[in-house]
Scaffold this active site. Structure first.
Site, PDB file in Angstrom:
ATOM      1  N   LYS A   1     -21.433  -7.712  -7.441  1.00 41.58           N
ATOM      2  CA  LYS A   1     -22.498  -8.412  -6.696  1.00 41.58           C
ATOM      3  C   LYS A   1     -22.059  -8.759  -5.280  1.00 41.58           C
ATOM      4  O   LYS A   1     -22.787  -9.427  -4.547  1.00 41.58           O
ATOM      5  CB  LYS A   1     -22.867  -9.714  -7.411  1.00 41.58           C
TER       6      LYS A   1
ATOM      7  N   ARG B   1      -1.730   1.058 -19.935  1.00 37.14           N
ATOM      8  CA  ARG B   1      -0.463   0.395 -20.243  1.00 37.14           C
ATOM      9  C   ARG B   1      -0.308  -0.953 -19.562  1.00 37.14           C
ATOM     10  O   ARG B   1       0.102  -1.930 -20.176  1.00 37.14           O
ATOM     11  CB  ARG B   1       0.734   1.258 -19.798  1.00 37.14           C
ATOM     12  N   THR B   2      -0.576  -0.996 -18.271  1.00 36.81           N
ATOM     13  CA  THR B   2      -0.263  -2.227 -17.549  1.00 36.81           C
ATOM     14  C   THR B   2      -1.096  -3.382 -18.104  1.00 36.81           C
ATOM     15  O   THR B   2      -0.571  -4.438 -18.440  1.00 36.81           O
ATOM     16  CB  THR B   2      -0.495  -2.041 -16.037  1.00 36.81           C
TER      17      THR B   2
ATOM     18  N   HIS C   1       3.895  -1.768  -6.995  1.00 37.92           N
ATOM     19  CA  HIS C   1       3.631  -2.001  -8.420  1.00 37.92           C
ATOM     20  C   HIS C   1       4.886  -2.634  -9.036  1.00 37.92           C
ATOM     21  O   HIS C   1       5.613  -1.994  -9.798  1.00 37.92           O
ATOM     22  CB  HIS C   1       3.284  -0.663  -9.095  1.00 37.92           C
TER      23      HIS C   1
ATOM     24  N   ARG D   1      -4.951  -6.097 -10.605  1.00 42.58           N
ATOM     25  CA  ARG D   1      -4.850  -4.735 -10.057  1.00 42.58           C
ATOM     26  C   ARG D   1      -6.053  -4.500  -9.168  1.00 42.58           C
ATOM     27  O   ARG D   1      -7.180  -4.833  -9.543  1.00 42.58           O
ATOM     28  CB  ARG D   1      -4.809  -3.705 -11.180  1.00 42.58           C
TER      29      ARG D   1
HETATM   30  C1  NCD Z   1       0.943   3.928 -12.543  1.00 38.47           C
HETATM   31  C2  NCD Z   1      -0.002   3.213 -11.602  1.00 38.47           C
HETATM   32  O1  NCD Z   1      -1.039   2.730 -12.019  1.00 38.47           O
HETATM   33  O2  NCD Z   1       0.378   3.147 -10.448  1.00 38.47           O
HETATM   34  N1  NCD Z   1       0.677   3.761 -13.895  1.00 38.47           N
HETATM   35  C3  NCD Z   1       1.065   2.619 -14.529  1.00 38.47           C
HETATM   36  O3  NCD Z   1       0.846   1.529 -14.085  1.00 38.47           O
HETATM   37  N2  NCD Z   1       1.765   2.759 -15.666  1.00 38.47           N
HETATM   38  C4  NCD Z   1       1.108   5.367 -12.173  1.00 38.47           C
HETATM   39  C5  NCD Z   1      -0.097   6.250 -12.166  1.00 38.47           C
HETATM   40  O4  NCD Z   1      -1.234   5.796 -12.315  1.00 38.47           O
HETATM   41  O5  NCD Z   1       0.104   7.457 -11.995  1.00 38.47           O
END
Ligand code: NCD
Length: 305
Positions: free
Chosen positions: A80, A51-52, A129, A101
């Site tokens: 690397k 999703r993100t 997040h 991320r």
């Molecule tokens: C979350 C995350 O990555 O922290 N998911 C997300 O970004 N929608 C929660 C999770 O991974 O459980």
């Protein structure tokens, strides 16, 4: 130049403005379809995501921009031995904005020190997040019409769940908020959040192991996945993963206007027969994520319709 590393990098007024912009985009997407023409978003994902990453990319495409990036560390020069700093410095020459991320807490913050373009924290380890939190706030606002005066139950892995940490930091700035933290003793909300955020803001809160006991009081139930990848041993994960399973029988005790949020992915913690309950907002929440990220990209790139 602005970055978004922690949700409190934005003032409450700025968060409210982002929500208003996202709601306007939902009403009139055509007005925003070209605002990021010739702009590029780089998604640097050193950790898995559906999703993100895809909502960031869809957001930029729907603003008329384009995207580039990688979705696993193994396919980048991190494999690397390149440092995050060097990667970000280079990508700033190709893109106008970066969403990152990373499994290490603080990596996106470190990236801001060398980046020539805005950096957005798309999740750093078990820490924060902020764009999931913007998604959560837009969802609560859309579903319940306000961000004030609610009892919020956070259930599951409150120790490693970065979405809960950012959500607590964000909601503690609104009035009349009360938290109920529902977790096994091993996965309680971190002490630093209590000491730095909850207690200084004078927020009422309760901690319990029982979802059933908490249920009747809640306006929002924020379910989370037990974060397997943050555990030091598999045995602890297996012991704790099915502590909470929300099903229609447990929901019978909930308020009729309660809303169930979950950042997703779901594993076992919500049974699929809950999905058809009108209180289940998690798939709508995933859709809202794209719109609030559109609003955020516009803000950090300083573009307007
Ligand atoms: C979350 C995350 O990555 O922290 N998911 C997300 O970004 N929608 C929660 C999770 O991974 O459980």
């Amino acid at each position: 130049m602005r970055h978004l590393i922690d949700i409190t990098d934005l003032s409450v007024q700025e968060v409210d403005e982002l929500i208003a912009t996202a709601e306007d985009i939902i009403q009139d997407p055509a007005k925003y379809a070209e605002v990021c023409r010739h702009k590029k978003l780089a998604t640097l994902f050193f950790e898995p995501s559906t999703r993100t990453r895809l909502s960031f990319e869809a957001a930029m495409l729907d603003l008329g921009g384009s995207t580039l990036g990688f979705s696993e560390a193994q396919s980048s020069s991190a494999a690397k031995g390149e440092t995050v700093g060097d990667t970000v410095r280079v990508v700033g020459g190709y893109a106008d904005i970066i969403a990152m991320r990373h499994p290490k807490e603080g990596a996106p913050l470190a990236a801001t020190q060398v980046s020539t373009v805005p950096v957005i924290n798309a999740g750093d380890g078990g820490h924060n997040h902020p764009t999931q939190t913007l998604t959560d706030l837009l969802t609560i606002h859309k579903e319940r019409g306000s961000l004030s005066g609610f009892t919020i139950g956070c259930c599951g892995d409150l120790k490693f769940g970065r979405t809960v940490h950012s959500l607590v930091n964000a909601l503690s700035r609104y009035s009349g908020i009360r938290f109920v933290f529902i977790s096994p003793p091993e996965l309680k909300i971190p002490l630093y959040l209590k000491e730095n955020t909850i207690e200084p803001n004078g927020l009422p809160y309760a901690e319990t192991e029982s979802l059933e006991d908490a249920m009747p009081d809640l306006d929002i139930l924020y379910m989370t996945r037990v974060q397997r990848e943050r555990f030091f041993n598999e045995a602890d994960y297996l012991r704790l993963r099915d502590t909470y399973i929300l099903d229609p029988a447990k929901l019978a005790a909930a308020k009729l206007d309660m809303r169930i949020l979950h950042p997703l992915p779901r594993v076992n913690e919500i049974t699929v027969d809950v999905d058809k309950d009108p209180r289940a907002a998690y798939f709508r929440q995933a859709v809202y994520g794209k719109f609030i990220r559109m609003a955020l990209i516009m803000k950090l790139l300083e573009v307007q319709p």
